[in-house]
Write an enzyme that holds these catalytic residues in place. Structure first.
Site, PDB file in Angstrom:
ATOM      1  N   TYR A 181      -3.480   0.453 -10.859  1.00 32.91           N
ATOM      2  CA  TYR A 181      -3.539  -0.416  -9.675  1.00 32.91           C
ATOM      3  C   TYR A 181      -3.641   0.436  -8.406  1.00 32.91           C
ATOM      4  CZ  TYR A 181      -1.802  -3.930  -6.310  1.00 32.91           C
ATOM      5  OH  TYR A 181      -1.640  -4.781  -5.251  1.00 32.91           O
ATOM      6  N   LYS A 230      -6.641   0.883  -5.585  1.00 34.21           N
ATOM      7  CA  LYS A 230      -6.409   0.595  -4.156  1.00 34.21           C
ATOM      8  C   LYS A 230      -6.831   1.769  -3.280  1.00 34.21           C
ATOM      9  CE  LYS A 230      -5.141  -3.612  -4.425  1.00 34.21           C
ATOM     10  NZ  LYS A 230      -6.149  -4.608  -4.006  1.00 34.21           N
TER      11      LYS A 230
HETATM   12  N1  SER Z   1       3.009  -6.717  -5.172  1.00 35.57           N
HETATM   13  C1  SER Z   1       2.188  -5.714  -5.765  1.00 35.57           C
HETATM   14  C2  SER Z   1       2.712  -5.320  -7.091  1.00 35.57           C
HETATM   15  O1  SER Z   1       3.916  -5.324  -7.253  1.00 35.57           O
HETATM   16  C3  SER Z   1       2.124  -4.498  -4.891  1.00 35.57           C
HETATM   17  O2  SER Z   1       1.098  -4.605  -3.990  1.00 35.57           O
HETATM   18  O3  SER Z   1       1.953  -4.969  -7.937  1.00 35.57           O
END
Ligand code: SER
Length: 315
Positions: free
Chosen positions: A142, A146
């Site tokens: 993730y 980003k």
């Molecule tokens: N809220 C998201 C997550 O916990 C972080 O951007 O993956």
């Protein structure tokens, strides 16, 4: 007047951003791209909708052409914990949607907002007062998507003048649509349990601080950055923004003021804990404040009060 397409409009942010954007720009000037159910109540009656699989560029381009769109909000993502369990999916969805939105924006001269996240930081990032410009070596899929989103968005701006802008969202707390698969989700789930009169089992250790924000402030951030005077922007992708920072104990105590018998125990989720440990404790968001007037309105107390009031009405 803007003509906006939201790609991924049925998720935690999109389901509320669409309502706020329509209240500002008009019902018919905000088109909601949908793909993944469940769909929010009244979704199909609230304004124009179009089915879009964000991995199919022609579907995004078709909607942009048909509705004469000039601004795209790309909210498609697989959140941090789920992306660790399904890395290929996390990568394909995060990057696929990003690149398709940017390429369509380049061809049709649209502005693009793609949220970044506290997940764009990693274990070697300074944890306290994390600066705007600092080390970004995340160790999650993730987070990597980003960081790539930030870099590629700046690239499209510098190379092709695509008007890309973004903020690094902290954990977002809201009562309308549940988040799914995020590391910060505990800070939403705890409210549901408290209001239901049930105990909460927390997956994150006491003492683990992360940045958080109440949804109305997150919506303000997403809208104001796109309205900002471009002449004043030194940065673009992406701005640190935060409203508060707390650990599970502080949040628990805040909720206990309303539910003195509320019980929280811990059962640590090793994956979520390791992700949380790699993220900052608290961001420095002074660049956002200086360059486009970012100013959050909700602190922990105000958020707790409002969340509980809203969830009581809902349940
Ligand atoms: N809220 C998201 C997550 O916990 C972080 O951007 O993956």
């Amino acid at each position: 007047m803007k003509r906006i397409l939201i790609v991924g409009s049925t998720g935690q942010i999109g389901s509320e951003l669409s309502i706020r954007l329509r209240s500002i720009y008009g019902r018919d000037n905000v088109v909601c791209g949908f793909y993944t159910p469940p769909y929010p109540e009244g979704f199909f009656d609230a304004g124009p909708t179009v089915e879009i699989n964000a991995l199919h560029i022609e579907q995004i381009a078709g909607a942009v052409k048909e509705y004469k769109i000039d601004t795209i909000y790309n909210l498609v993502a697989i959140l941090s914990a789920t992306a660790e369990n399904y890395p290929q999916l996390g990568w394909d969805v995060g990057i696929g949607s990003l690149m398709n939105c940017l390429d369509v924006a380049r061809e049709y001269h649209c502005a693009v907002f793609t949220p970044s996240s506290i997940g764009a930081f990693g274990p070697s990032t300074p944890k306290d007062n994390t600066p705007q410009d600092t080390i970004q070596r995340p160790n999650t899929v993730y987070g990597i998507t980003k960081v790539l989103g930030e870099l590629v968005s700046d690239y499209y701006y510098n190379r092709w003048k695509v008007d890309t802008r973004s903020v690094r969202f902290p954990g977002i707390i809201s009562y309308m649509t549940l988040p799914g698969g995020g590391t910060t989700d505990y800070a939403v789930e705890i409210f549901y349990k408290a209001v239901q009169g049930k105990p909460f089992v927390c997956p994150i250790k006491p003492g683990t601080f992360m940045d958080m924000m109440y949804m109305p402030d997150a919506l303000d951030a997403a809208i104001h950055i796109m309205e900002a005077d471009p002449a004043k922007l030194v940065h673009r992708n992406s701005f640190n923004v935060t409203s508060m920072s707390f650990d599970p104990e502080i949040l628990y105590k805040s909720i206990k003021q309303y539910y003195p018998d509320f019980k929280m125990t811990y059962e640590i989720d090793p994956l979520k804990q390791s992700i949380a440990d790699s993220w900052p404790n608290r961001l420095d968001d002074s660049c956002a404040r200086e360059e486009w007037g970012w100013q959050p309105h909700y602190d922990l107390e105000q958020m707790t009060k409002d969340m509980i009031e809203k969830l009581r009405v809902k349940s």
